[in-house]
Design a protein around this motif. Structure first.
Motif, PDB file in Angstrom:
ATOM      1  N   ASP A 407    -106.023  28.228  91.722  1.00  0.00           N
ATOM      2  CA  ASP A 407    -106.874  28.502  90.421  1.00  0.00           C
ATOM      3  C   ASP A 407    -108.211  28.703  90.976  1.00  0.00           C
ATOM      4  OD1 ASP A 407    -104.872  28.102  88.088  1.00  0.00           O
ATOM      5  OD2 ASP A 407    -104.571  26.363  89.262  1.00  0.00           O
ATOM      6  N   ILE A 408    -108.746  28.543  92.295  1.00  0.00           N
ATOM      7  CA  ILE A 408    -109.861  28.628  92.854  1.00  0.00           C
ATOM      8  C   ILE A 408    -110.416  29.939  92.652  1.00  0.00           C
ATOM      9  CG2 ILE A 408    -111.671  28.159  94.626  1.00  0.00           C
ATOM     10  CD1 ILE A 408    -109.742  26.082  95.631  1.00  0.00           C
ATOM     11  N   ASP A 409    -111.485  30.263  92.020  1.00  0.00           N
ATOM     12  CA  ASP A 409    -111.914  31.517  91.855  1.00  0.00           C
ATOM     13  C   ASP A 409    -113.461  31.715  92.479  1.00  0.00           C
ATOM     14  OD1 ASP A 409    -112.613  34.438  91.412  1.00  0.00           O
ATOM     15  OD2 ASP A 409    -112.773  33.969  88.889  1.00  0.00           O
ATOM     16  N   ASN A 410    -113.750  32.464  93.526  1.00  0.00           N
ATOM     17  CA  ASN A 410    -114.886  32.758  94.253  1.00  0.00           C
ATOM     18  C   ASN A 410    -115.488  31.198  94.525  1.00  0.00           C
ATOM     19  OD1 ASN A 410    -117.043  34.116  95.295  1.00  0.00           O
ATOM     20  ND2 ASN A 410    -118.149  34.238  93.440  1.00  0.00           N
ATOM     21  N   GLY A 411    -114.768  30.323  94.801  1.00  0.00           N
ATOM     22  CA  GLY A 411    -115.271  28.949  95.344  1.00  0.00           C
ATOM     23  C   GLY A 411    -115.348  28.097  94.073  1.00  0.00           C
ATOM     24  N   GLN A 412    -114.807  28.367  93.006  1.00  0.00           N
ATOM     25  CA  GLN A 412    -115.232  27.345  91.706  1.00  0.00           C
ATOM     26  C   GLN A 412    -114.132  27.852  90.791  1.00  0.00           C
ATOM     27  OE1 GLN A 412    -118.937  28.933  90.749  1.00  0.00           O
ATOM     28  NE2 GLN A 412    -118.199  30.357  89.314  1.00  0.00           N
ATOM     29  N   ILE A 413    -114.044  26.664  89.812  1.00  0.00           N
ATOM     30  CA  ILE A 413    -113.281  26.758  88.838  1.00  0.00           C
ATOM     31  C   ILE A 413    -114.081  26.712  87.393  1.00  0.00           C
ATOM     32  CG2 ILE A 413    -111.237  25.867  87.453  1.00  0.00           C
ATOM     33  CD1 ILE A 413    -110.010  24.572  90.086  1.00  0.00           C
ATOM     34  N   LEU A 414    -113.845  27.436  86.425  1.00  0.00           N
ATOM     35  CA  LEU A 414    -114.804  27.526  85.218  1.00  0.00           C
ATOM     36  C   LEU A 414    -113.864  26.978  84.185  1.00  0.00           C
ATOM     37  CD1 LEU A 414    -117.347  28.288  83.802  1.00  0.00           C
ATOM     38  CD2 LEU A 414    -116.168  30.457  83.259  1.00  0.00           C
ATOM     39  N   LEU A 415    -114.154  25.801  83.362  1.00  0.00           N
ATOM     40  CA  LEU A 415    -113.590  25.170  82.412  1.00  0.00           C
ATOM     41  C   LEU A 415    -114.207  25.689  81.384  1.00  0.00           C
ATOM     42  CD1 LEU A 415    -113.243  21.679  83.750  1.00  0.00           C
ATOM     43  CD2 LEU A 415    -111.628  23.403  84.238  1.00  0.00           C
ATOM     44  N   ARG A 416    -113.626  25.812  80.152  1.00  0.00           N
ATOM     45  CA  ARG A 416    -114.187  26.246  78.761  1.00  0.00           C
ATOM     46  C   ARG A 416    -113.482  25.511  77.774  1.00  0.00           C
ATOM     47  NH1 ARG A 416    -113.586  30.526  74.854  1.00  0.00           N
ATOM     48  NH2 ARG A 416    -112.503  32.145  76.464  1.00  0.00           N
ATOM     49  N   ALA A 417    -114.213  24.692  76.868  1.00  0.00           N
ATOM     50  CA  ALA A 417    -113.649  23.945  75.546  1.00  0.00           C
ATOM     51  C   ALA A 417    -114.131  24.867  74.431  1.00  0.00           C
ATOM     52  CB  ALA A 417    -114.213  22.502  75.688  1.00  0.00           C
ATOM     53  N   GLY A 418    -113.281  25.414  73.685  1.00  0.00           N
ATOM     54  CA  GLY A 418    -113.617  26.122  72.400  1.00  0.00           C
ATOM     55  C   GLY A 418    -114.107  27.490  73.241  1.00  0.00           C
ATOM     56  N   LYS A 419    -115.281  27.905  72.227  1.00  0.00           N
ATOM     57  CA  LYS A 419    -115.805  29.422  72.613  1.00  0.00           C
ATOM     58  C   LYS A 419    -117.205  29.064  73.330  1.00  0.00           C
ATOM     59  CE  LYS A 419    -114.347  31.642  68.262  1.00  0.00           C
ATOM     60  NZ  LYS A 419    -114.987  32.549  67.020  1.00  0.00           N
ATOM     61  N   LYS A 420    -117.745  28.130  73.231  1.00  0.00           N
ATOM     62  CA  LYS A 420    -119.089  27.956  73.789  1.00  0.00           C
ATOM     63  C   LYS A 420    -119.475  26.977  74.855  1.00  0.00           C
ATOM     64  CE  LYS A 420    -120.718  29.936  69.435  1.00  0.00           C
ATOM     65  NZ  LYS A 420    -121.535  29.513  68.016  1.00  0.00           N
ATOM     66  N   ARG A 421    -118.388  26.020  75.076  1.00  0.00           N
ATOM     67  CA  ARG A 421    -118.895  24.990  75.859  1.00  0.00           C
ATOM     68  C   ARG A 421    -118.177  25.155  77.209  1.00  0.00           C
ATOM     69  NH1 ARG A 421    -117.008  19.763  74.130  1.00  0.00           N
ATOM     70  NH2 ARG A 421    -118.567  18.937  75.312  1.00  0.00           N
ATOM     71  N   PHE A 422    -119.065  25.051  78.386  1.00  0.00           N
ATOM     72  CA  PHE A 422    -118.582  25.422  79.774  1.00  0.00           C
ATOM     73  C   PHE A 422    -118.949  24.625  80.853  1.00  0.00           C
ATOM     74  CE2 PHE A 422    -118.814  29.455  77.420  1.00  0.00           C
ATOM     75  CZ  PHE A 422    -117.903  30.329  78.002  1.00  0.00           C
ATOM     76  N   HIS A 423    -118.281  24.464  81.883  1.00  0.00           N
ATOM     77  CA  HIS A 423    -118.552  23.633  82.951  1.00  0.00           C
ATOM     78  C   HIS A 423    -117.961  24.065  84.271  1.00  0.00           C
ATOM     79  CE1 HIS A 423    -119.834  19.667  84.345  1.00  0.00           C
ATOM     80  NE2 HIS A 423    -118.753  19.909  85.489  1.00  0.00           N
ATOM     81  N   LYS A 424    -118.668  24.268  85.354  1.00  0.00           N
ATOM     82  CA  LYS A 424    -118.106  24.607  86.381  1.00  0.00           C
ATOM     83  C   LYS A 424    -117.756  23.573  87.475  1.00  0.00           C
ATOM     84  CE  LYS A 424    -120.471  29.213  86.778  1.00  0.00           C
ATOM     85  NZ  LYS A 424    -121.488  30.132  87.402  1.00  0.00           N
ATOM     86  N   LEU A 425    -116.535  23.876  88.039  1.00  0.00           N
ATOM     87  CA  LEU A 425    -116.270  22.863  89.136  1.00  0.00           C
ATOM     88  C   LEU A 425    -116.464  23.290  90.508  1.00  0.00           C
ATOM     89  CD1 LEU A 425    -112.823  21.369  87.825  1.00  0.00           C
ATOM     90  CD2 LEU A 425    -115.164  20.134  87.583  1.00  0.00           C
ATOM     91  N   ILE A 426    -117.245  22.995  91.312  1.00  0.00           N
ATOM     92  CA  ILE A 426    -117.873  23.731  92.510  1.00  0.00           C
ATOM     93  C   ILE A 426    -116.805  23.072  93.561  1.00  0.00           C
ATOM     94  CG2 ILE A 426    -119.291  24.041  94.378  1.00  0.00           C
ATOM     95  CD1 ILE A 426    -119.913  25.449  91.470  1.00  0.00           C
TER      96      ILE A 426
END
Length: 429
Positions: A407-426
């Protein structure tokens, strides 16, 4: 120089004024002193406070002296305006802490150096009052019959809890504030929200009766979004001016997610960009309207948090949603970076994730909880079961899905809750 009240009218700040012609003449005469009260019920102001803050800033920019009056004294009583139940009374220590936080935020918008703007606390004079002399000298000018007709009092009297005696004094105290500021600082204009009309008029009447001096009032309309929502409220709660409560990135996102119908109006109210540039925004659509939204978000964030924080938030948004070039002809006075350039992600919401955890597999709901996209494990499971959880743009079907190295994409994983809340896992080795 431009008439400050005229400028406020043109930008949509003014709902009503007292003595309109006299007020315009007073402003035209030169350096006026005006004030707005701020309720110290929290250590931070929020987006709902921006209309009064911006109004004071416009007054200062057109050569006048603004006074930000923090209600350290009236906060010990509680303002009934707009409330159907009695406010929680604060301690003096809590109010002092809140006042310090509010001044720090107002300093982003107002220049307090060399007396160009004043920050005052009405506790300095209200807590020194003697009850009997106050009743004799000030209270005798107030008609109870008129007071109970004020909308703020009438609403509370019709409520189940009713109106307490301590709150009934609020109008008299606010009127006295205006008198003190008029006597001490030559302040002749009070501004405030539309729910403050009765309190403002009471102060004007008190000054005119006791000092035979002109005084004026101006109120702002209640600003709502085109969908009817109250300004500064989101599903996650209030949008604060304190970066510890609402990060500059989240603040930027609040503005960039504005309804298309609100962009031109919000640019007029919440930025200092020239009106002649803003007037063209109503004709924009699609990508060009999105560019105007980016300018709104950038300018609003720069005012609240400084230009550096706005640039970082702009870059962070580009790193999540893709870089966008803002054409030079759209709101050209804005200092927004115009080139797509290097997106960067220094201030994007992010946190490290050990690769070793992914080797073992991690339940996806746990990562949403750790990233702050849910308040509990149960809330994370509900979010995902209702179709609101995404990994790298892919909707998650099960809260128990195990994330792994694939699930790693370019060194990170992008989480999204709903349409507008994001968090990057490095991902770290």
């Amino acid at each position: 120089m431009e008439n400050a009240v005229t400028a406020l009218r043109e930008r949509g700040f003014v709902e009503q004024t007292t003595h309109e012609t006299e007020l315009d003449d007073y402003i035209e005469e030169g350096r006026a002193t005006c004030y707005i009260g701020f309720d110290p019920t929290a250590s931070s102001l929020h987006v709902g406070s921006l209309i009064p803050i911006m109004a004071l800033a416009h007054m200062q920019r057109t050569g006048h002296r603004p006074v930000a009056l923090v209600g350290g004294g009236t906060g010990l009583v509680g303002d009934p305006s707009g409330k159907t139940e009695m406010r929680k009374l604060l301690t003096l220590e809590a109010i002092e802490e809140n006042v310090a936080g509010i001044k720090k935020q107002l300093s982003r918008f107002l220049d307090f150096s060399d007396g160009k703007a004043l920050m005052l606390n009405n506790a300095d004079w209200l807590t020194e009052l003697e009850y009997i002399p106050f009743l004799r000298d000030i209270g005798r000018h107030f008609s109870v019959n008129r007071m109970i007709k004020a909308e703020s009092y009438r609403m509370r009297m019709d409520s189940e809890e009713g109106l307490s005696f301590i709150e009934f004094n609020y109008m008299v105290l606010q009127a006295y504030d205006f008198l003190v500021l008029s006597d001490t600082y030559g302040c002749q204009l009070q501004m405030g929200g539309s729910d403050q009309w009765g309190n403002i008029v009471a102060g004007i009447d008190l000054i005119r009766r006791m000092r035979q001096r002109p005084a004026f009032g101006l109120t702002f309309p209640l600003i709502t979004t085109s969908s009817g929502a109250k300004m500064g409220k989101t599903a996650e709660g209030a949008v604060w001016l304190d970066p510890e409560r609402t990060s500059p990135y989240e603040y930027y996102q609040y503005w960039i997610n504005s309804d298309d119908r609100d962009v031109a109006r919000f640019l007029s109210l919440f930025t200092f960009l020239p009106l002649e540039e803003i007037q063209g925004v109503g004709n924009l659509a699609d990508a060009r309207l999105n560019s105007a939204k980016a300018v709104l978000a950038f300018e609003a964030t720069a005012l609240a948090h400084g230009r550096d924080a706005a640039v970082e938030a702009h870059k962070a948004a580009a790193s999540v949603f893709g870089a966008r070039q803002v054409p030079p002809e759209i709101l050209p006075s804005s200092a927004i970076p115009r080139e797509a350039g290097d997106a960067g992600d220094a201030s994007a919401p992010s946190s490290p994730l050990k690769r070793s955890r992914l080797e073992e597999g991690v339940p996806v709901f746990k990562l949403f909880l750790e990233a702050g996209l849910a308040t509990s494990g149960g809330a994370a499971r509900r979010l995902i079961s209702q179709g609101g959880g995404y990994i790298n743009g892919r909707r998650i079907d099960s809260a128990e899905e195990m994330l792994s190295e694939k699930d790693i994409d370019n060194g990170q994983i992008l989480l999204r809750a709903g349409k507008k809340r994001f968090h990057k896992l490095i991902v770290e080795n």
